[in-house]
Write a protein that holds these residues in place. Structure first.
Motif, PDB file in Angstrom:
ATOM      1  N   GLN A 139      -8.252   5.402   2.982  1.00 49.17           N
ATOM      2  CA  GLN A 139      -7.590   5.003   2.059  1.00 49.17           C
ATOM      3  C   GLN A 139      -7.675   4.938   1.027  1.00 49.17           C
ATOM      4  OE1 GLN A 139      -3.583   3.133   2.665  1.00 49.17           O
ATOM      5  NE2 GLN A 139      -4.438   1.780   3.199  1.00 49.17           N
TER       6      GLN A 139
ATOM      7  N   GLN B 294       1.105  -0.425   0.257  1.00 49.23           N
ATOM      8  CA  GLN B 294       0.186   0.432  -0.337  1.00 49.23           C
ATOM      9  C   GLN B 294       1.004   1.345  -0.242  1.00 49.23           C
ATOM     10  OE1 GLN B 294      -3.153   0.668  -0.359  1.00 49.23           O
ATOM     11  NE2 GLN B 294      -4.546  -1.213   0.335  1.00 49.23           N
ATOM     12  N   ARG B 295       1.561   0.917   0.721  1.00 51.06           N
ATOM     13  CA  ARG B 295       2.694   2.224   1.101  1.00 51.06           C
ATOM     14  C   ARG B 295       3.785   2.560  -0.098  1.00 51.06           C
ATOM     15  NH1 ARG B 295       4.037   0.669   5.971  1.00 51.06           N
ATOM     16  NH2 ARG B 295       5.947  -0.841   5.328  1.00 51.06           N
TER      17      ARG B 295
ATOM     18  N   ARG C 171      -5.009   3.385  -7.613  1.00 57.50           N
ATOM     19  CA  ARG C 171      -4.223   3.488  -7.547  1.00 57.50           C
ATOM     20  C   ARG C 171      -4.018   3.426  -9.152  1.00 57.50           C
ATOM     21  NH1 ARG C 171      -2.842   7.399  -3.990  1.00 57.50           N
ATOM     22  NH2 ARG C 171      -2.153   6.374  -1.341  1.00 57.50           N
TER      23      ARG C 171
ATOM     24  N   ALA D  82       1.320   3.973  -3.005  1.00 56.44           N
ATOM     25  CA  ALA D  82       0.628   5.534  -2.785  1.00 56.44           C
ATOM     26  C   ALA D  82       2.866   5.945  -3.530  1.00 56.44           C
ATOM     27  CB  ALA D  82       0.509   5.749  -1.699  1.00 56.44           C
TER      28      ALA D  82
ATOM     29  N   THR E 235       2.911   6.276  -7.264  1.00 57.39           N
ATOM     30  CA  THR E 235       2.358   7.402  -8.257  1.00 57.39           C
ATOM     31  C   THR E 235       2.012   8.609  -7.761  1.00 57.39           C
ATOM     32  OG1 THR E 235      -0.331   5.192  -7.390  1.00 57.39           O
ATOM     33  CG2 THR E 235      -0.650   7.462  -8.078  1.00 57.39           C
TER      34      THR E 235
END
Lengths: 148, 148
Positions: free
Chosen positions: B2, A126-127, B8, A130, A133
């Motif tokens: 989130q 997830q990190r 994303r 992100a 992106t």
DNA sequence: TATTGTTATACTCTATAACTATA
DNA sequence: TATAGTTATAGAGTATAACAATA
């Protein structure tokens, strides 16, 4: 040697595209029209100028897409309350339901994909995505602003 | 809350598209033509049938793309050594160089993007994206094989 | 004078179907 | 009879430019 991250991401993009194409097969909807419906679902009733900006496409193009979607009963053109030049485009109740269903499938797919990642890797993924992106967006924005 | 992972990834796909469009701006090349050149760079001289399969597009479509790329000097049509019905399409030396350069930029972008991820997350991101790609591919392949 | 949407025109990508030349 | 490529035709998405109505 491991395949490039970029190649994987491009492959994911291609697979998403196929997945969506299949989801709308037989409905008469096309990717560009679905995109417009998606934008309308998020933005609510909008002028065609606004839609052109949100879809990053020319106003002329919006005319054509709205024509088609009006013909198929997915959107309605209504008068703008304060500007007689403009029209307000909005989803019909049926299309609104379709989009809500799509949004649910979207969330379900998200869970499925995250479920394919090892539990101990999920937070990092997830990190990482992100961060990728954000970084890519910066690169593209900067490139777009360079006068060339 | 989130944003969804799927959102994303779709955004990344969109940004890649813009990045590539910008890279070929002014060269007369279009996304479909670049894709064909890319396939040729990896597969080497190929018949149009083979290109149609690799690009997942109709043979008729390949005719048009090859016509355009032949006109712009990016590819050549040559005779097939053993089948007089077929032609072999190959990159011209200039296009071959262009594609090699593109491949380098591709690898450089990969490093840049991976560099945007925190070092301790990198391994997990690589694993996670591989898992997501594999899972998504299974989903799409299964859906495509369902007779509907 | 500027903005909103449309008409006119054109190019690219895509598809199906029918045809020619070869296998 | 089947395959490789092309001609013919059509539809969708995109763009620019010129124009009408309204601001």
């Amino acid at each position: 040697m491991q395949p490039l991250l970029v190649d994987r991401l491009l492959q994911i993009a291609d697979l998403f595209q196929k997945d969506m194409a299949r989801a709308f097969e037989g409905t008469g909807l096309t990717p560009a029209r679905v995109h417009l419906l998606w934008v309308l679902q998020h933005a609510g009733p909008s002028t065609q100028q606004a839609l052109a900006r949100l879809c990053e496409v020319t106003p002329r193009n919006i005319t054509g897409l709205v024509d088609a979607l009006e013909g198929s009963g997915h959107v309605r053109r209504g008068p703008h309350p304060s500007d007689r030049r403009a029209v307000l485009v909005e989803l019909t109740p049926e299309a609104s339901e379709t989009m809500a269903r799509m949004q649910e499938e979207h969330a379900a797919l998200d869970e499925t994909l995250l479920g394919a990642v090892a539990p101990e890797d999920r937070a990092a993924v997830q990190r990482g995505i992100a961060a990728i992106t954000a970084h890519l967006e910066t690169l593209v924005t900067e490139a777009a602003e360079t006068p060339r």
